[in-house]
Write a protein that holds these residues in place. Structure first.
Motif, short mmCIF file in Angstrom:
data_model
loop_
_atom_site.label_atom_id
_atom_site.label_comp_id
_atom_site.label_asym_id
_atom_site.label_seq_id
_atom_site.Cartn_x
_atom_site.Cartn_y
_atom_site.Cartn_z
N GLN A 41 0.50 -1.14 0.11
CA GLN A 41 0.34 -0.24 -0.26
C GLN A 41 0.93 1.16 -0.27
OE1 GLN A 41 -3.06 0.51 2.97
NE2 GLN A 41 -3.48 2.49 2.35
N ASN A 42 1.88 1.02 0.75
CA ASN A 42 2.51 2.07 0.90
C ASN A 42 4.33 2.51 -0.18
OD1 ASN A 42 1.22 4.24 3.19
ND2 ASN A 42 1.59 2.32 4.42
N ASP A 89 -2.60 -2.45 8.13
CA ASP A 89 -2.48 -0.97 8.88
C ASP A 89 -2.16 -1.26 9.65
OD1 ASP A 89 -3.58 0.61 6.22
OD2 ASP A 89 -5.22 0.18 7.99
#
Length: 287
Positions: A41-42, A89
């Motif tokens: 995601q990052n 997350d």
């Protein structure tokens, strides 16, 4: 305890051989790096650094997939952090006798969860149902936290969010690397006298099967390379192998002793090795 690891790669259909025995890239400046994980995601990698033998000197580094160090000591205050997992997350790391949960956005520790009876926690993985598993090499055991979609048999005696022992057996032969794949849990065993093997554990019955049977080495990292093929690393020899569903192994490359919990970037067809003794992380390009 500082462990080094080697890798196994697959050549048939789902595997590849390194273009040469020399790394594509070497990034220096780490402190006994043990594990590398990709945060899709990052678009960053995290590296666990065991550092020296002082309590609290371990840390997590943040780097780009191309090897640029964004923050060498991104998260500090750990002891001997090893296996890494990105999940919902959060970043999880095994730290000797604790499971540490970290906030990916804030770059800080949320909580440290003591694991009762643990001695040397190592790799960590999550299955499709959200259950988190992590190995204890010295205890020859595997712990878990049942997820929302965990099978009833796994949740019956374990309340949500709590840690329990999933399996303890001499047949695990000092499990090091872990990987949840389909309905099974795979373990790369450290073994004794370099007789570690790749094992498959049925999550429902907890029956243990040997994928390889000849005794490969002191196995550490394990990564999927496609279908039911896996890359595994052998700490003792620095060799990287590919293992097929029948347990046959193919040598992919030979690094140096102390390559740790490896990462395979499928899109780039690259293997990334944390090199513990060398205090560096190496990139290999596969064919």
């Amino acid at each position: 305890m500082k462990y080094l690891h080697l890798i196994f790669t697959i050549v048939i259909f789902t595997g590849a051989i390194a273009q040469n025995e020399e790394p594509l890239l070497k990034v220096e400046g780490f402190s006994h790096p043990e594990s590398v994980v990709f945060d899709e995601q990052n678009n960053v990698l995290y590296v666990s650094n065991m550092a020296d033998d002082k309590d609290g000197d371990g840390f997590i580094s943040k780097i780009t997939p191309e090897g640029e160090i964004l923050d060498l000591k991104w998260i500090t205050g750990l002891n001997d952090p090893k296996g890494l997992l990105v999940h919902e997350d959060k970043l999880y790391v095994t730290d000797v006798t604790e499971l540490v949960e970290m906030d990916l956005q804030k770059g800080e520790i949320n909580r440290k969860i003591p694991v009762d009876g643990a001695m040397s926690l190592n790799d960590i993985t999550v299955d499709a149902g959200g259950s988190i598993f992590f190995s204890d090499l010295e205890q020859s055991s595997i712990y878990f936290i049942p997820g929302e979609m965990a099978a009833n048999s796994m949740r019956v005696d374990t309340p949500k969010g709590e840690i329990a022992e999933f399996l303890k057996s001499s047949k695990l032969n000092s499990p090091n690397g872990l990987l949840a794949h389909k309905d099974d849990l795979y373990a790369a065993s450290w073994g004794e006298n370099q007789d570690g093997n790749l094992l498959k554990i049925d999550m429902d019955t907890k029956e243990i099967f040997m994928v390889t049977e000849e005794g490969i080495g002191n196995l550490d990292g394990i990564q999927p390379s496609g279908k039911d093929f896996f890359y595994v690393s052998d700490w003792a020899t620095g060799k990287i192998y590919s293992i097929d569903p029948n347990g046959n192994k193919t040598l992919v490359l030979t690094a140096e002793k102390s390559s740790g919990d490896i990462l395979f970037l499928k899109e780039k067809n690259q293997l990334i090795l944390p090199m513990n003794f060398q205090n560096s992380v190496w990139w290999y390009q596969l064919d």
